[in-house]
Design a protein around this motif. Structure first.
Motif, PDB file in Angstrom:
ATOM      1  N   LEU A  75       2.109  -2.089   6.776  1.00  0.00           N
ATOM      2  CA  LEU A  75       2.238  -3.328   7.541  1.00  0.00           C
ATOM      3  C   LEU A  75       2.217  -3.077   9.045  1.00  0.00           C
ATOM      4  CD1 LEU A  75       4.936  -5.240   5.454  1.00  0.00           C
ATOM      5  CD2 LEU A  75       2.505  -5.747   5.629  1.00  0.00           C
ATOM      6  N   ALA A  76       2.617  -1.892   9.467  1.00  0.00           N
ATOM      7  CA  ALA A  76       2.648  -1.600  10.900  1.00  0.00           C
ATOM      8  C   ALA A  76       1.277  -1.218  11.450  1.00  0.00           C
ATOM      9  CB  ALA A  76       3.644  -0.475  11.180  1.00  0.00           C
ATOM     10  N   ASP A  77       0.301  -1.023  10.574  1.00  0.00           N
ATOM     11  CA  ASP A  77      -1.007  -0.561  11.024  1.00  0.00           C
ATOM     12  C   ASP A  77      -2.103  -1.360  10.312  1.00  0.00           C
ATOM     13  OD1 ASP A  77      -3.007   0.856  12.208  1.00  0.00           O
ATOM     14  OD2 ASP A  77      -2.824   2.619  10.913  1.00  0.00           O
ATOM     15  N   PRO A  78      -2.764  -2.310  10.987  1.00  0.00           N
ATOM     16  CA  PRO A  78      -3.839  -3.067  10.327  1.00  0.00           C
ATOM     17  C   PRO A  78      -4.937  -2.135   9.826  1.00  0.00           C
ATOM     18  CG  PRO A  78      -3.225  -4.093  12.410  1.00  0.00           C
ATOM     19  CD  PRO A  78      -2.542  -2.765  12.374  1.00  0.00           C
ATOM     20  N   PRO A  79      -5.499  -2.405   8.648  1.00  0.00           N
ATOM     21  CA  PRO A  79      -6.544  -1.528   8.098  1.00  0.00           C
ATOM     22  C   PRO A  79      -7.869  -1.603   8.855  1.00  0.00           C
ATOM     23  CG  PRO A  79      -6.219  -3.443   6.701  1.00  0.00           C
ATOM     24  CD  PRO A  79      -5.143  -3.490   7.725  1.00  0.00           C
ATOM     25  N   PHE A  80      -8.048  -2.628   9.671  1.00  0.00           N
ATOM     26  CA  PHE A  80      -9.258  -2.767  10.480  1.00  0.00           C
ATOM     27  C   PHE A  80      -8.852  -3.145  11.899  1.00  0.00           C
ATOM     28  CE2 PHE A  80     -10.748  -3.887   6.176  1.00  0.00           C
ATOM     29  CZ  PHE A  80     -11.811  -3.002   6.035  1.00  0.00           C
ATOM     30  N   PRO A  81      -9.678  -2.831  12.888  1.00  0.00           N
ATOM     31  CA  PRO A  81      -9.376  -3.276  14.255  1.00  0.00           C
ATOM     32  C   PRO A  81      -9.378  -4.803  14.335  1.00  0.00           C
ATOM     33  CG  PRO A  81     -11.068  -1.568  14.260  1.00  0.00           C
ATOM     34  CD  PRO A  81     -10.895  -1.981  12.832  1.00  0.00           C
ATOM     35  N   LEU A  82      -8.446  -5.330  15.091  1.00  0.00           N
ATOM     36  CA  LEU A  82      -8.377  -6.772  15.273  1.00  0.00           C
ATOM     37  C   LEU A  82      -9.505  -7.237  16.186  1.00  0.00           C
ATOM     38  CD1 LEU A  82      -4.530  -7.282  15.767  1.00  0.00           C
ATOM     39  CD2 LEU A  82      -5.866  -7.542  13.681  1.00  0.00           C
ATOM     40  N   PRO A  83     -10.091  -8.410  15.923  1.00  0.00           N
ATOM     41  CA  PRO A  83     -11.161  -8.921  16.803  1.00  0.00           C
ATOM     42  C   PRO A  83     -10.622  -9.194  18.194  1.00  0.00           C
ATOM     43  CG  PRO A  83     -10.464 -10.613  15.241  1.00  0.00           C
ATOM     44  CD  PRO A  83      -9.786  -9.340  14.810  1.00  0.00           C
TER      45      PRO A  83
END
Length: 208
Positions: A130-138
């Motif tokens: 949860l602390a690290d999104p699996p993809f870069p945020l737009p």
């Protein structure tokens, strides 16, 4: 998991498998959260299993740990987690095919910041953090910039004095002489109107 991967490939989905996490490597056109639920519904037999997707609106990830289902969305730098507990014998695909979502009556909680430990553990079982999104945020769109107004040049020069306009001299007209309104009779010495005189005579009608 091997059967789950074959199911996804039969749907012509481009995926990346890492442990028990299935990542959709191509951006989705709609809501990434819906894409995650659809993917978990296709591989629900592989519980516990995680899925992740991304698109123009953000990043989403979810984990199915029968009978618990958790979904997290990252949008505009904000994280939102929601948890569900399905009824006995129920599966995610059953509701997603009929309603396009998981009914809110199965919701067990939602969190914007800290989450309970069991929720964090459920995502770890699906190889998600949860602390690290699996993809870069737009990237967020930049605010519109107002067009700059053209600068006006300022000078310290004083304006030249205005020259007064030349005025034309007014024509002087001679006063008009008023015609005599009365005549003096030489006999009675009285001023009388011209009509009171005898035509062709200097005497008035009274002295005639």
């Amino acid at each position: 998991m091997a059967d789950a991967v074959e199911t996804l490939r039969s749907q012509k989905l481009a995926v990346d498998i890492e442990g028990r996490r299935i990542s959709l490597i191509e951006p989705v056109k709609g809501d990434p959260g819906s894409a995650v639920l659809r993917t978990l519904g296709l591989v629900e037999e592989a519980s516990p299993v995680g899925a992740a997707a991304y698109g123009p609106t953000g990043v989403a990830a979810g984990v199915w740990r029968n009978p618990e289902l958790y979904l997290v969305r990252w949008t505009k730098g904000r994280r939102w987690v929601v948890g569900y507990r399905l009824g006995a014998g129920s599966r995610p695909n059953q509701y997603f095919r009929t309603e396009g979502r998981i009914p809110t009556r199965f919701e067990t909680g939602n969190w914007y910041q800290d989450v309970p430990e069991e929720v964090d553990d459920a995502f770890l079982e699906g190889d998600l953090m949860l602390a690290d999104p699996p993809f870069p945020l737009p990237a967020e769109p930049l605010p519109p910039v107002a067009p700059a107004r053209p600068a006006t040049a300022r000078t310290n020069r004083t304006a030249p004095a205005r020259t007064p306009r030349a005025t034309k001299p007014k024509a002087v007209t001679a006063p008009r002489s008023k015609p005599d309104l009365t005549r003096v009779c030489p006999t009675c010495r009285m001023h009388k109107a011209p009509g009171q005189f005898v035509p062709g005579s200097e005497l008035c009608v009274d002295c005639r």
